[in-house]
Design an enzyme around this catalytic site. Structure first.
Site, PDB file in Angstrom:
ATOM      1  N   CYS A 164       0.871  -1.175   0.000  1.00 35.67           N
ATOM      2  CA  CYS A 164       0.000   0.000   0.000  1.00 35.67           C
ATOM      3  C   CYS A 164       0.903   1.218   0.000  1.00 35.67           C
ATOM      4  O   CYS A 164       1.634   1.447   0.977  1.00 35.67           O
ATOM      5  CB  CYS A 164      -0.914  -0.005   1.224  1.00 35.67           C
ATOM      6  SG  CYS A 164      -1.877   1.518   1.431  1.00 35.67           S
ATOM      7  N   CYS A 175      -5.168   6.362  -3.176  1.00 37.28           N
ATOM      8  CA  CYS A 175      -4.535   5.043  -3.228  1.00 37.28           C
ATOM      9  C   CYS A 175      -3.171   5.222  -3.885  1.00 37.28           C
ATOM     10  O   CYS A 175      -3.092   5.552  -5.072  1.00 37.28           O
ATOM     11  CB  CYS A 175      -5.385   4.056  -4.011  1.00 37.28           C
ATOM     12  SG  CYS A 175      -4.598   2.442  -4.231  1.00 37.28           S
TER      13      CYS A 175
END
Length: 275
Positions: A76, A209
């Site tokens: 991530c 993101c």
């Protein structure tokens, strides 16, 4: 059970609960319950994911990353920037550090305002993919930037149905069995690149993101010839900057740069995450 100290942090609007687990504060047998419970908004801390910082004999530290639904994610980008700043603030690592993820070793440079990550090399870049969604055929590109991403160009970032269309792309048979994250990208009249993302594991739109921004930048570089660096404006309004080099048929030397804010620190009580 004793309360567990934690930091709440945000990377461009992606928010995380970060715990120093080098002394095994988190009960392994109840880990899934803790992650899902603590990530519930209004009932607990609320977050897009939980990050555990753990010891490593090879690099500065290793992490374990969990999506809000309890699933494990390989990588991530926004979470990694937050983890790097957390490690610096806690004396776990210096400003320049390396840490292990399931996607590989990540290098980070913690600056006074921004954190810059050296990402693992992207792979499996494809363009010109056609997907049938209900009665509509759409074109997307895809690339794995630590986790899989699909990238779809749209005319209007405000009117695209991120939830409905994102859910269909995320679970499309083309990306089975693992599924994919879905990113929607538009260029506004001022030339800004705008992006919205439906995240696998969160199963909803998130405000940003990091790996999705990297994916979008690389797909645009391939399809439209954009040069490094590429700046994208996320749903939170924060900008993420993606640096890269062309390398044969793909890309390498990929860096992601953006903010990593400390929101607050506290103690997670057991009653907050119990079902």
């Amino acid at each position: 059970m004793d309360p567990i100290p934690f930091f709440k942090m945000s990377g461009s609007g992606n928010d995380f609960i970060i715990i120093d687990n080098r002394e095994f504060r988190v009960p392994e047998a109840r880990l899934d319950e803790l992650v899902v419970g603590a990530c519930r908004r209004k009932m607990a801390v609320g977050a897009d994911g939980v990050i555990l910082i753990e010891s490593s004999d090879r690099v500065d530290f290793k992490w374990r990353f969990f999506n809000a639904d309890g699933s494990v994610a390989e990588m991530c980008g926004n979470g990694a920037r937050c983890a790097a700043r957390f490690a610096f603030l806690h004396g776990i690592a210096g400003r320049q550090m390396a840490f292990d993820t399931l996607a590989g070793t990540i290098e980070a440079d913690v600056g006074p305002r921004l954190v810059k990550l050296r990402m693992t090399d992207p792979f499996d870049l494809k363009t010109g993919i056609e997907l049938d969604l209900d009665e509509t055929r759409v074109g997307v590109g895809s690339v794995n930037t630590g986790v899989p991403h699909a990238v779809m160009m749209v005319d209007d970032i405000e009117t695209v149905d991120v939830i409905a269309t994102g859910r269909q792309i995320r679970r499309h048979v083309y990306f089975a069995p693992a599924g994919t994250n879905a990113n929607f990208v538009a260029v506004d009249p001022a030339g800004r690149i705008l992006i919205r993302t439906y995240e696998r594991g969160v199963e909803d739109e998130t405000l940003a993101c990091g790996t999705g921004n990297v994916a979008a930048a690389l797909v645009l570089a391939r399809e439209r010839g954009l040069a490094s660096p590429v700046t994208l404006t996320t749903r939170s309004g924060s900008d993420l900057i993606v640096h890269f080099r062309s390398r044969g048929d793909g890309f390498g030397d990929v860096f992601l740069e953006g903010d990593a804010r400390v929101i607050y620190r506290g103690e997670l009580w057991e009653e907050a995450w119990q079902r």
